[in-house]
Design an enzyme around this catalytic site. Structure first.
Site, short mmCIF file in Angstrom:
data_model
loop_
_atom_site.label_atom_id
_atom_site.label_comp_id
_atom_site.label_asym_id
_atom_site.label_seq_id
_atom_site.Cartn_x
_atom_site.Cartn_y
_atom_site.Cartn_z
N HIS A 108 0.82 -1.20 0.00
CA HIS A 108 0.00 0.00 0.00
C HIS A 108 0.86 1.26 0.00
O HIS A 108 1.96 1.28 0.55
CB HIS A 108 -0.88 0.03 1.26
CG HIS A 108 -2.16 -0.73 1.12
ND1 HIS A 108 -3.07 -0.49 0.12
CD2 HIS A 108 -2.70 -1.73 1.88
CE1 HIS A 108 -4.11 -1.31 0.26
NE2 HIS A 108 -3.91 -2.07 1.31
N CYS A 165 0.44 3.05 -4.64
CA CYS A 165 -0.37 4.22 -4.98
C CYS A 165 0.38 5.50 -4.63
O CYS A 165 1.11 5.55 -3.64
CB CYS A 165 -1.70 4.19 -4.24
SG CYS A 165 -2.76 2.83 -4.75
#
Ligand SMILES: [Ca+2]
Ligand SMILES: [Ca+2]
Ligand SMILES: [Ca+2]
Ligand SMILES: [Ca+2]
Length: 287
Positions: A108, A165
């Site tokens: 993440h 991301c």
């Protein structure tokens, strides 16, 4: 699914300098490979293919001449903030000029309000360690902290790869100064997107990111990898990225291959970014 957290989003992949000049017997090689699928905090969605990304990258290094003893692999519960930072600091301190550093991260990614004033867009980008606590944002690993861990590093050779991301924010915005056009290359010391803030260009080592500053990086159940990492591995496995057919893959060749395929596969949802130093852009990725 996007490797994103709710308000925060992440997919980060450090995949770096895989392979290097085999003729330089004195060169030392240091690799850190991180993959996180299963997060401690139940409020964070787990991911599916980040460990596959990390294991695939490790296998690729071994295939291209790296020794297992040169590779630090941190998966899931091993990939705490302190373990990642300490591994980066150790590499940065151990490397002599000319040595090769490779960092790959898949997991993440996110962003938070910048409190140190280094970000023109007001947000620091971050990777999300396995022990991130949604109730305590200081448990994220900020781009500022990664930059600090690299300070004092004496080598400029290698590559860092982030499949997460918002990872483009480690480099710069993908909007060009003045024209606002989208860019993919950011030249250390030359033309680059807006918002560049020196987070990771504290050394001149090239940085590849799977997505732009304000984008998700995705993983894909058909590919069974992060999309960007899948095409990096494909480009290396079959030497598909060897555009000039010299039997080696340079950083520019590898990025260009993975970038174009990622853009097409995601219908331009994801726009990979490359920070490079012109004098090292053609460093070989394959030994
Ligand atoms: Ca930012
Ligand atoms: Ca920052
Ligand atoms: Ca940043
Ligand atoms: Ca080549």
């Amino acid at each position: 699914m996007p490797k994103a957290l709710t308000a925060l989003c992440v997919l980060l992949l450090f995949l770096g300098g895989c392979f290097f000049l085999g003729t330089d017997r004195d060169t030392a090689f240091y690799a850190l490979i991180v993959g996180i699928d299963l997060y401690d905090d139940p409020l964070i969605s787990d991911l599916s293919y980040c460990k596959a990304d990390a294991n695939g990258m490790r296998a690729m290094l071994l295939q291209h001449g790296w020794d297992d003893g040169e590779i630090t692999l941190l998966l899931d519960s091993e990939a705490t903030k302190s373990a990642i930072l300490s591994a980066v600091e150790s590499m940065a301190q151990a490397a002599f000029p000319g040595d090769y550093l490779f960092i790959f991260y898949s997991g993440h990614g996110s962003y938070v309000t910048d409190t140190s004033g280094d970000e023109s867009d007001g947000t620091d980008e971050a990777i999300v360690p396995v022990d991130f606590d949604t109730g305590d944002l200081s448990t994220l690993l900020l781009d500022d902290e990664l930059g600090s861990a690299l300070s004092g590093c004496r080598t400029e050779k290698g590559v860092f790869i982030f499949d997460s991301c918002n990872s483009g924010g480690f480099i710069a915005s993908f909007f060009a100064e003045g024209t606002g056009a989208r860019v993919r290359y950011h030249d250390i010391g030359g033309a680059r997107g807006t918002g560049s803030n020196g987070d990771l260009d504290i050394v001149n080592i090239p940085v590849m990111t799977a997505s732009g500053e304000y984008e998700y990086s995705t993983e894909d159940s058909l590919l069974e990898h992060g999309v960007f990492t899948y095409f990096l591995l494909e480009g290396l496995t079959w030497l598909s990225a060897d555009k000039n057919s010299d039997g080696h893959i340079s950083i520019r060749e590898l990025f260009d291959y993975a970038e174009i395929h990622t853009k097409y596969y995601t219908m331009r949802f994801q726009n990979p970014q490359l920070l490079f130093s012109r004098k090292f852009l053609d460093i070989l990725i394959t030994r």
